[in-house]
Design an enzyme around this catalytic site. Sequence first.
Site, mmCIF file in Angstrom:
data_model
loop_
_atom_site.group_PDB
_atom_site.id
_atom_site.type_symbol
_atom_site.label_atom_id
_atom_site.label_comp_id
_atom_site.label_asym_id
_atom_site.label_seq_id
_atom_site.Cartn_x
_atom_site.Cartn_y
_atom_site.Cartn_z
ATOM 1 N N LYS A 126 -45.256 -6.127 -23.635
ATOM 2 C CA LYS A 126 -46.517 -6.402 -24.342
ATOM 3 C C LYS A 126 -46.563 -7.873 -24.762
ATOM 4 O O LYS A 126 -47.597 -8.534 -24.635
ATOM 5 C CB LYS A 126 -46.637 -5.503 -25.578
ATOM 6 C CG LYS A 126 -46.966 -4.058 -25.232
ATOM 7 C CD LYS A 126 -46.813 -3.121 -26.427
ATOM 8 C CE LYS A 126 -46.969 -1.678 -25.971
ATOM 9 N NZ LYS A 126 -46.602 -0.698 -26.988
ATOM 10 N N GLN A 157 -45.116 0.710 -32.979
ATOM 11 C CA GLN A 157 -44.474 1.190 -31.755
ATOM 12 C C GLN A 157 -43.878 2.583 -31.995
ATOM 13 O O GLN A 157 -43.086 2.781 -32.910
ATOM 14 C CB GLN A 157 -43.374 0.196 -31.332
ATOM 15 C CG GLN A 157 -42.740 0.501 -29.990
ATOM 16 C CD GLN A 157 -43.715 0.345 -28.821
ATOM 17 O OE1 GLN A 157 -44.484 -0.606 -28.751
ATOM 18 N NE2 GLN A 157 -43.686 1.311 -27.905
ATOM 19 N N ASP A 181 -54.321 0.907 -30.770
ATOM 20 C CA ASP A 181 -53.828 2.096 -30.063
ATOM 21 C C ASP A 181 -54.829 3.250 -30.160
ATOM 22 O O ASP A 181 -54.633 4.299 -29.550
ATOM 23 C CB ASP A 181 -52.480 2.544 -30.660
ATOM 24 C CG ASP A 181 -51.314 2.235 -29.732
ATOM 25 O OD1 ASP A 181 -51.574 1.870 -28.571
ATOM 26 O OD2 ASP A 181 -50.153 2.367 -30.173
#
Length: 277
Positions: free
Chosen positions: A49, A93, A116
């Site tokens: 990322k 995460q 997300d």
Amino acid sequence: MNNIIDGTKISLKIRKQVKTLLKKENITPCLAVIQVGDNKASLVYIKNKKKACEDVGIRFEHIKFNDTISEDLVINEIKRLNNDISVNGILVQLPLPEGFDEGKIINQIDPLKDVDGLTYPNVGNLVLENDCLVPCTPLGVMELLKAYKINLATKNVCLVGRSNLVGKPLIQLLLKEDATLSICHSKSLDIKNYTTKADVLIVAAGHPNLITKNMVKEGAVVIDVGINKEGNLLCGDVDFKEVSKKASLITPVPGGVGPMTVSCLLKNVVKAYKLQN
Ligand code: NAP
């Protein structure tokens, strides 16, 4: 073989578009990623990322805590990032170490920074078909289908997997495109009954070789979201070697949905920036 869906190529095209847009508009959005603990796979995902962000001109902040940190301190950090106007996207995460309440932690993120797409407001808005931030992997699947001009309105689509991260958001995105859906999960009695009727088969179960050749309709489009490790090799949920002989189009693993997820994250960071400005 010319029936392989090239996720790497399409994802690079998206990254190029994002880079061009940021340059043209002279903006530098920022993504902050919070990591708790030392999960090895998470480290690889975060590295990917970071590289993708920096390649296109998104500032990347990696905030790493060891797994002895309290839930309250993680929440305080999220609140700090929510209030920091120089940060546009916040991502926790997953998975978090045992004992952390993922739902509680994720829902501290400002929905406008939730790249997300996992907070309650974004989940609800997706169901209601309001504009919102949508989880990256389902978005990546839809981008692949769009790139290969699959008209979902005329298709029977079978989805194997109903997780909050992949399956459930995909249900909404596919319905929005007027697909006719069947959804299978671990309690489904005979998934072959559904998979063999599918013009488009999307699999996100996390089981290598779950889908074999006899479970796929001749000429089907097969999207394999699964990422599994077999020895040192990565594989999906579909028996690629055999199913690719029958499918009209199929994603490989790696090189299919995986790179699309990261590219859609970049798009979400830009979208978050625009929602905030
Ligand atoms: P998950 O949370 O474990 O969900 C798996 C889903 O598959 C569940 O709904 C489960 O049913 C269903 N399932 C499990 N075994 C099954 C079986 N034998 N038959 C039918 N359905 C079955 O996993 P996830 O987060 O959705 O991820 C799924 C896979 O995609 C994993 O391999 C993951 O690594 C991969 N993934 C890839 C990307 C990417 O970027 N390419 C991103 C995210 C995830 P129940 O609901 O009944 O338990």
